[in-house]
Design an enzyme around this catalytic site. Structure first.
Site, short mmCIF file in Angstrom:
data_model
loop_
_atom_site.label_atom_id
_atom_site.label_comp_id
_atom_site.label_asym_id
_atom_site.label_seq_id
_atom_site.Cartn_x
_atom_site.Cartn_y
_atom_site.Cartn_z
N HIS A 1 -12.39 2.92 0.54
CA HIS A 1 -12.36 2.19 1.40
C HIS A 1 -13.18 0.90 1.04
O HIS A 1 -13.51 0.08 1.88
CB HIS A 1 -13.11 2.57 2.64
CG HIS A 1 -12.26 3.95 3.28
ND1 HIS A 1 -12.85 4.73 3.76
CD2 HIS A 1 -11.13 3.89 3.47
CE1 HIS A 1 -12.08 5.59 4.46
NE2 HIS A 1 -10.82 5.42 4.31
N ARG B 1 -10.08 16.50 7.22
CA ARG B 1 -10.94 16.79 5.98
C ARG B 1 -12.63 17.08 6.25
O ARG B 1 -13.10 16.40 7.33
CB ARG B 1 -11.20 15.38 4.99
CG ARG B 1 -9.99 15.10 4.40
CD ARG B 1 -10.38 13.93 3.14
NE ARG B 1 -8.91 13.10 3.00
CZ ARG B 1 -8.93 12.01 2.88
NH1 ARG B 1 -9.91 11.05 3.41
NH2 ARG B 1 -7.93 11.20 2.73
N GLU C 1 -8.17 -5.18 5.40
CA GLU C 1 -8.01 -4.94 3.94
C GLU C 1 -6.83 -5.65 3.31
O GLU C 1 -6.95 -6.17 2.05
CB GLU C 1 -7.77 -3.34 3.61
CG GLU C 1 -8.90 -2.54 4.04
CD GLU C 1 -8.45 -1.14 4.10
OE1 GLU C 1 -7.97 -0.58 5.38
OE2 GLU C 1 -8.87 -0.14 3.36
N ASN D 1 1.03 -1.20 -0.02
CA ASN D 1 -0.04 -0.13 0.01
C ASN D 1 0.91 1.18 0.14
O ASN D 1 1.67 1.36 1.15
CB ASN D 1 -0.80 -0.15 1.08
CG ASN D 1 -1.76 1.44 1.42
OD1 ASN D 1 -1.73 1.93 0.67
ND2 ASN D 1 -2.69 1.20 2.44
N ARG E 1 -2.52 -2.09 -3.51
CA ARG E 1 -3.69 -1.30 -3.24
C ARG E 1 -3.76 -0.21 -4.12
O ARG E 1 -2.78 0.51 -3.93
CB ARG E 1 -3.76 -0.72 -1.80
CG ARG E 1 -5.03 0.03 -1.62
CD ARG E 1 -4.81 0.70 -0.09
NE ARG E 1 -5.93 1.41 0.00
CZ ARG E 1 -6.13 2.66 0.56
NH1 ARG E 1 -4.79 3.02 1.27
NH2 ARG E 1 -7.27 3.44 0.57
#
Ligand code: ADP
Length: 413
Positions: free
Chosen positions: A180, A241, A386, A7, A91
């Site tokens: 996600h 964010r 993940e 990743n 990823r």
């Protein structure tokens, strides 16, 4: 099969070497501060052996070279030869509309991933860098791309079309994509297992609450709506964010503060969210501590955060025409009883009743049900994984009969 899962972020590479037959990580680690003089490689072997190395790591390729050498090292390694790595799973953040599932990396796929850079200029270039580095360092080892957007690719058009001229969707691909995806996929499948019911029979809301936060409406195993949009900026309040916002606010701020596009981008992505409201931190632990100590803005940030989660649960129950389960995952979802309690507050009318005792003890990667026995809606905490999804997808694609193994050349970044 042994799959190296990578990743790659802007200044980091996270990795796991996973034995897919055993569903077990043989080694886990990350390289952080790439490009800086004091880069750090942290590596942990399955038996608990840990090591931290510091040095200058200028780019992703050098970082991955270090990762390979530590995986092969005598003292801390788990491999004798690079050839023991059967495949690499990457990823990739944005797969656009082209990728609806994981794919073997071929020259054509590589070109298409490069085309998706336009949609995710902050993320995809780093993913591409990682893929290129592996093509150079492990030539001939099959590589698979697993996309964050793929699980949301079956959303209906009424969930992904924005209220702007349709021509802009056709011309630039501006629509909701969602992110996600591997996490929402993993926790929704795992929740069905824990509930002992087929995923096809369930309407679930999955809440991935980490630094980045998103929710998904998972109906009969399919993501039918999700809170992140064209980029990961939309939806819930996040660490830094802003999430949902009247678009006119951006234009107004740009005018009043006399700032340009890039500053506005930084303001909304890096200085907003929990950090922006609280003025304390982007880290939920700090926000909770300050709120408890009576800090008004920290309490407000926490309230806004949980209110939005609650609002989306209600919205998604309406979108799916019912609700059987709510799943909390990622750093905040797995560890914050306060956030879970406040997010479920007032949802009794939907049939949600938490067992506060169970909620309180569900921390530090524990998995289980935290709703009361008579709650119509099951509430679960499931640590996300993940990397396992990426490894299993990679193994499945690579072991499919007839997969053409070819040496793929890196592509310009
Ligand atoms: P990322 O999105 O970077 O993978 P994580 O899933 O690790 O992030 O989540 C990071 C968030 O989890 C941070 O806001 C952190 O404060 C929060 N977190 C971790 N542990 C706790 C805890 N015990 N209580 C509340 N929040 C926590």
């Amino acid at each position: 099969m042994k799959v190296l899962v990578l990743n790659c972020g802007s200044s980091s590479v996270k990795y796991q070497l996973i034995d897919t037959d055993e569903r077990k990580a043989l080694a886990v680690g990350d390289v952080s501060r790439i490009g800086m003089t004091e880069a750090v490689l942290s590596h942990r072997r399955h038996d608990g052996d840990e090591v931290k190395l510091t040095g200058e790591i200028l780019d992703h390729q050098v970082a991955i070279e270090y990762v390979l050498s530590i995986l092969l090292s005598k003292n801390h390694g788990v491999l004798r030869d690079r050839g023991e790595i059967d495949a690499v799973g990457h990823r990739v953040v944005h797969g656009g509309e082209r990728f609806t599932g994981s794919v073997l990396i071929t020259p054509e796929v590589l070109e298409m991933i490069r085309e998706c850079v336009e949609l995710a200029p902050l993320h995809n270039p780093h993913n591409l860098r990682g893929i290129n580095a592996c093509l150079r360092l492990l030539p001939g080892t099959p590589q698979v791309a697993v996309f964050d957007t793929a699980f949301h690719s079956q959303m209906p058009a009424h969930a992904y079309i924005y209220g702007i001229p349709y021509v802009l969707y056709k011309r630039y691909g501006i629509r909701r994509y969602g992110f996600h995806g591997t996490s929402h996929l993993y926790v929704s499948r795992r929740a069905a297992e824990l509930l002992g019911r087929p995923v096809k029979s369930l309407k679930m809301v999955t809440c991935h609450l980490g630094n980045g936060c998103s929710m998904a409406a998972v109906k009969e195993g399919v993501s039918v709506d999700t809170s992140m949009g064209f980029t990961p900026l939309e939806g819930l309040l996040m660490g830094t964010r802003c999430g949902d916002l009247d678009p006119a606010v951006i234009l107004h701020i740009m005018g009043r503060e006399e700032i340009g596009l890039s500053e506005a981008n930084t303001l909304l992505n890096k200085h907003s969210g929990l950090l922006g409201i609280s003025g304390v931190s982007s880290d939920m632990r700090d926000v909770e501590t300050e709120a408890e100590a009576g800090n008004y803005r920290a309490q407000l940030a926490l309230d806004v955060f949980c209110y939005r989660v609650r609002k989306y649960i209600g919205a998604y129950a309406a979108a799916m025409g019912g609700l059987d389960a709510i799943v909390f995952t990622a750093g905040i979802g797995e560890n914050s009883p306060i956030v879970r309690r406040k997010s479920c507050e007032g949802l009794e009318f939907l049939g949600v009743r938490l067992d506060e005792g169970k909620n309180r003890v569900m921390v530090r990667r524990r998995e289980g049900i935290i709703s009361a026995p008579d709650s119509r809606v099951a509430v679960l905490v499931i640590p996300t994984n993940e990397e396992l999804v990426i490894a299993l997808d990679t193994a499945e694609i690579v072991s499919k009969a007839g997969v053409q193994r070819e040496v793929v050349a890196p592509i310009g970044e």
